[in-house]
Design a protein around this motif. Sequence first.
Motif, short mmCIF file in Angstrom:
data_model
loop_
_atom_site.label_atom_id
_atom_site.label_comp_id
_atom_site.label_asym_id
_atom_site.label_seq_id
_atom_site.Cartn_x
_atom_site.Cartn_y
_atom_site.Cartn_z
N UNK A 278 -27.79 -44.60 -120.12
CA UNK A 278 -28.80 -43.64 -119.90
C UNK A 278 -28.40 -42.45 -119.27
N UNK A 279 -27.61 -42.64 -118.17
CA UNK A 279 -27.37 -41.59 -117.30
C UNK A 279 -26.28 -40.66 -118.07
N UNK A 280 -25.32 -41.51 -118.91
CA UNK A 280 -24.42 -40.58 -119.67
C UNK A 280 -25.21 -39.69 -120.77
N UNK A 281 -26.05 -40.36 -121.35
CA UNK A 281 -26.91 -39.54 -122.21
C UNK A 281 -27.56 -38.59 -121.49
N UNK A 282 -28.24 -38.60 -120.64
CA UNK A 282 -29.11 -37.65 -119.78
C UNK A 282 -28.18 -36.43 -119.46
#
Length: 471
Positions: A278-282
């Motif tokens: 999720x952090x990467x996609x953000x």
Amino acid sequence: MTDTLRPAELHVPPAPDGSHSSPRTLKRSIGVVGGTLLTLSCVTPASTLFVVVPDLFGSLGTATALTIAIGSLLCIAVAFCYSELGTLIPSAGGEYAMVSTMAGRLAGWLVFVLSLLVVVIVPPVIAMGTADYLAPIVHLDPSVAGAGVMLLATLAGLLDLRANAWITGVFLVLEVIAAALVAVLGFAHSERGLGSLASMEVAGADGHADVVTGMLVVSGLAIALFVTQGFSTAVYLSEELENPRRNVARTVLATLAISTAIILVPVVAITLGAADLSELTGGDIGAMVTAWSNSATGTFVSLCVALAIINAGIVMVIQNSRVLFASARDKAWPGPVNTVFAKLGRFGSPWVATLAVGLPGAALCFVNLDTLYGVTGVSVTGMYLLVAVAALLARRGHHHHAAAWRMPLWPAVPLVLIAVLAYILTQQETEYLVWTGGIAAAATLYWAFYLRPRRDTRWLVSIPEDAETSL
């Protein structure tokens, strides 16, 4: 339509007073180092990494690095085409001068329109990202910050090119430091192994992992090509590079290699170091840097990125003004417009053309540009496609024996490139294809009803005489 594939004749355009004097040329004032600094700055590795790449993370997740790597491999073939054509046709007109000479007047005109579309859209879009990275110090409206950057870049573009090479060189060092710091921190805080680079996952709306399909990767290649697109600036500067036959190819290929490393290595590090999918996609790289280190380091990186964006604005205005200057010198517009855009200032820069690209760029910062990344990706892909066609035709007639840098594996390289780029275009969203196609159609009408009937006095593609002798 026979003009499309018939090579354009080289002309000596009439001067504003009607006499047939030699076309005005830009001063050869920079070598391969200065040209590489300016070209690398136009790639804007840090601003691309922090402004464009987060959008790729949002749609491609762990497949972002793979997509950029594939795009960089395709750009090697593109760079070969640019290097050969740029040494045959060393003109400030860049792509349009090369394609007009090899593939005909209409093809060259369409390349000019596509390149103009790119150069109009990209600087304000990048400039508007300044506000996000000045946030640790001051909060600014993105449109106001972007307009300020464009105005500053316009003023800098009026200066001597040699001075700009050193200004942008200093900023470039800060860019590389910021990118290197992100890479070191990302690798130092790796949460997953190298195998994750091929896991093809992105965080879905429900928080669970979604699969990134091959078609999504192909669609993302249009933006991936744009990520390192600035290496073509060496061709725009070929008229001002000393010894273009040697320095154009060196600058194009070296810039592509360096910029790919500066962008791709941090992307790999971010992919490995993100706390979760999720952090990467953000794609909030600044927040990741702060989490990996401290707020002071995050602020330093943010300020480096803000300077990188300013740097990008300066170089893009320089490049874009040369394109407009060259189009006026080659009589693309009605007479009074050509005369104004071809004026050179006291520093040898095309000052009216510089203002003509810089000031509208500032105004565009107040326009909603949400869909223009997609239009830019389509335009860049289409432009590369036409350049590849020109490279395929570059060894016809007297050009076959002309002194120039020659690409290896010709004609296989341009043939494969044409097929791949055409396929990438078919995978783009219909909205972006319609917008770009509509603009190209309008440009074709202008060519058919204004330029073509005046073929003896308009769109007279020229190669500066000193460029030919320097080869």
